[in-house]
Design a protein around this motif. Structure first.
Motif, PDB file in Angstrom:
ATOM      1  N   ARG A  59       0.839  -1.209   0.000  1.00 10.44           N
ATOM      2  CA  ARG A  59       0.000   0.000   0.000  1.00 10.44           C
ATOM      3  C   ARG A  59       0.867   1.250   0.000  1.00 10.44           C
ATOM      4  N   GLY A  60       1.939   1.243   0.788  1.00 13.15           N
ATOM      5  CA  GLY A  60       2.840   2.406   0.834  1.00 13.15           C
ATOM      6  C   GLY A  60       3.496   2.661  -0.508  1.00 13.15           C
ATOM      7  N   GLN A  61       3.921   1.593  -1.175  1.00 15.32           N
ATOM      8  CA  GLN A  61       4.539   1.755  -2.486  1.00 15.32           C
ATOM      9  C   GLN A  61       3.526   2.272  -3.500  1.00 15.32           C
ATOM     10  N   ALA A  62       2.299   1.751  -3.442  1.00  6.65           N
ATOM     11  CA  ALA A  62       1.257   2.224  -4.367  1.00  6.65           C
ATOM     12  C   ALA A  62       0.948   3.701  -4.123  1.00  6.65           C
ATOM     13  N   ALA A  63       0.889   4.086  -2.846  1.00  6.30           N
ATOM     14  CA  ALA A  63       0.633   5.500  -2.523  1.00  6.30           C
ATOM     15  C   ALA A  63       1.771   6.377  -3.026  1.00  6.30           C
ATOM     16  N   ALA A  64       2.997   5.912  -2.876  1.00  9.62           N
ATOM     17  CA  ALA A  64       4.146   6.686  -3.352  1.00  9.62           C
ATOM     18  C   ALA A  64       4.094   6.845  -4.871  1.00  9.62           C
TER      19      ALA A  64
ATOM     20  N   LEU B  96       7.488   9.037   2.604  1.00  6.91           N
ATOM     21  CA  LEU B  96       6.896   7.764   2.163  1.00  6.91           C
ATOM     22  C   LEU B  96       7.985   6.738   1.844  1.00  6.91           C
ATOM     23  N   ALA B  97       9.037   7.188   1.172  1.00  8.28           N
ATOM     24  CA  ALA B  97      10.132   6.280   0.837  1.00  8.28           C
ATOM     25  C   ALA B  97      10.802   5.757   2.102  1.00  8.28           C
ATOM     26  N   ASP B  98      11.025   6.649   3.071  1.00 13.74           N
ATOM     27  CA  ASP B  98      11.634   6.223   4.342  1.00 13.74           C
ATOM     28  C   ASP B  98      10.755   5.208   5.049  1.00 13.74           C
ATOM     29  N   ARG B  99       9.443   5.477   5.057  1.00 15.68           N
ATOM     30  CA  ARG B  99       8.527   4.526   5.711  1.00 15.68           C
ATOM     31  C   ARG B  99       8.507   3.191   4.977  1.00 15.68           C
ATOM     32  N   ALA B 100       8.537   3.257   3.629  1.00 14.12           N
ATOM     33  CA  ALA B 100       8.546   2.014   2.849  1.00 14.12           C
ATOM     34  C   ALA B 100       9.816   1.215   3.138  1.00 14.12           C
TER      35      ALA B 100
ATOM     36  N   ALA C 241       9.142  16.372   0.136  1.00 15.29           N
ATOM     37  CA  ALA C 241       9.304  15.959   1.539  1.00 15.29           C
ATOM     38  C   ALA C 241       8.364  14.796   1.850  1.00 15.29           C
ATOM     39  N   GLN C 242       7.134  14.874   1.336  1.00 14.46           N
ATOM     40  CA  GLN C 242       6.191  13.761   1.554  1.00 14.46           C
ATOM     41  C   GLN C 242       6.706  12.496   0.894  1.00 14.46           C
ATOM     42  N   LEU C 243       7.241  12.623  -0.323  1.00 17.22           N
ATOM     43  CA  LEU C 243       7.771  11.449  -1.015  1.00 17.22           C
ATOM     44  C   LEU C 243       8.954  10.851  -0.255  1.00 17.22           C
TER      45      LEU C 243
ATOM     46  N   GLN D 290       2.981  10.194  -9.655  1.00 13.56           N
ATOM     47  CA  GLN D 290       2.207  10.444 -10.877  1.00 13.56           C
ATOM     48  C   GLN D 290       1.426  11.749 -10.766  1.00 13.56           C
ATOM     49  N   THR D 291       0.807  11.977  -9.620  1.00 15.05           N
ATOM     50  CA  THR D 291       0.049  13.222  -9.410  1.00 15.05           C
ATOM     51  C   THR D 291       0.964  14.428  -9.521  1.00 15.05           C
ATOM     52  N   LEU D 292       2.133  14.327  -8.896  1.00 11.88           N
ATOM     53  CA  LEU D 292       3.073  15.450  -8.974  1.00 11.88           C
ATOM     54  C   LEU D 292       3.564  15.680 -10.396  1.00 11.88           C
TER      55      LEU D 292
END
Length: 147
Positions: free
Chosen positions: A60-65, A122-126, A117-119, A70-72
């Protein structure tokens, strides 16, 4: 002779009693081993559940990232197109749009910095989840090997 016969009978009784005690001890030990094996199987099942949970969370984290990236990218394309449109406007329109584009660019830069920063987060959490998944997987494998 009678004395020997009595001793032999007593020895047979003692032997029968010892056999019964040994059988009871063996059954008790077998029961304890079965209980321990059941507990280890339960623990292994819980570890597998944890592993599966970590895998789902990581996915889920990878999909969100990926969705965020893509949105960015789409937003960046939109802003770039807007910028090109403003640039091709008339000189007077260009000056007016240039002022607005400057403000928009600052907002875009703030947005982009926040998104980056969010990415990173997310990458750190993943990465953390992946490391946690590895740890749980190793523990699960060790638990299985112990079984």
């Amino acid at each position: 002779r009678q004395e020997w016969a009595a001793e032999a009978a007593a020895a047979k009784r003692d032997l029968a009693t010892a056999r019964q005690e040994a059988r009871a001890a063996e059954e008790k030990a077998a029961k304890e081993l079965q209980d321990q094996a059941a507990a280890l199987r339960d623990m292994a099942a819980r570890h597998q559940t944890d592993i599966d949970d970590v895998r789902r969370t990581t996915a889920r984290g990878q999909a969100a990232a990926e969705d965020g990236i893509q949105t960015l990218a789409e937003r960046h394309r939109e802003l770039t197109e807007d910028y090109q449109h403003h640039r091709s406007a008339t000189e007077e329109g260009f000056r007016a749009h240039a002022d607005r584009a400057h403000e928009s660019d600052e907002a875009h830069q703030r947005h982009w910095a926040a998104a980056e920063a969010q990415l990173r987060d997310l990458a750190d959490r993943a990465k953390h989840q992946s490391a946690e998944q590895q740890r749980v997987a190793v523990e699960g494998e060790e638990g299985r090997r112990q079984l």
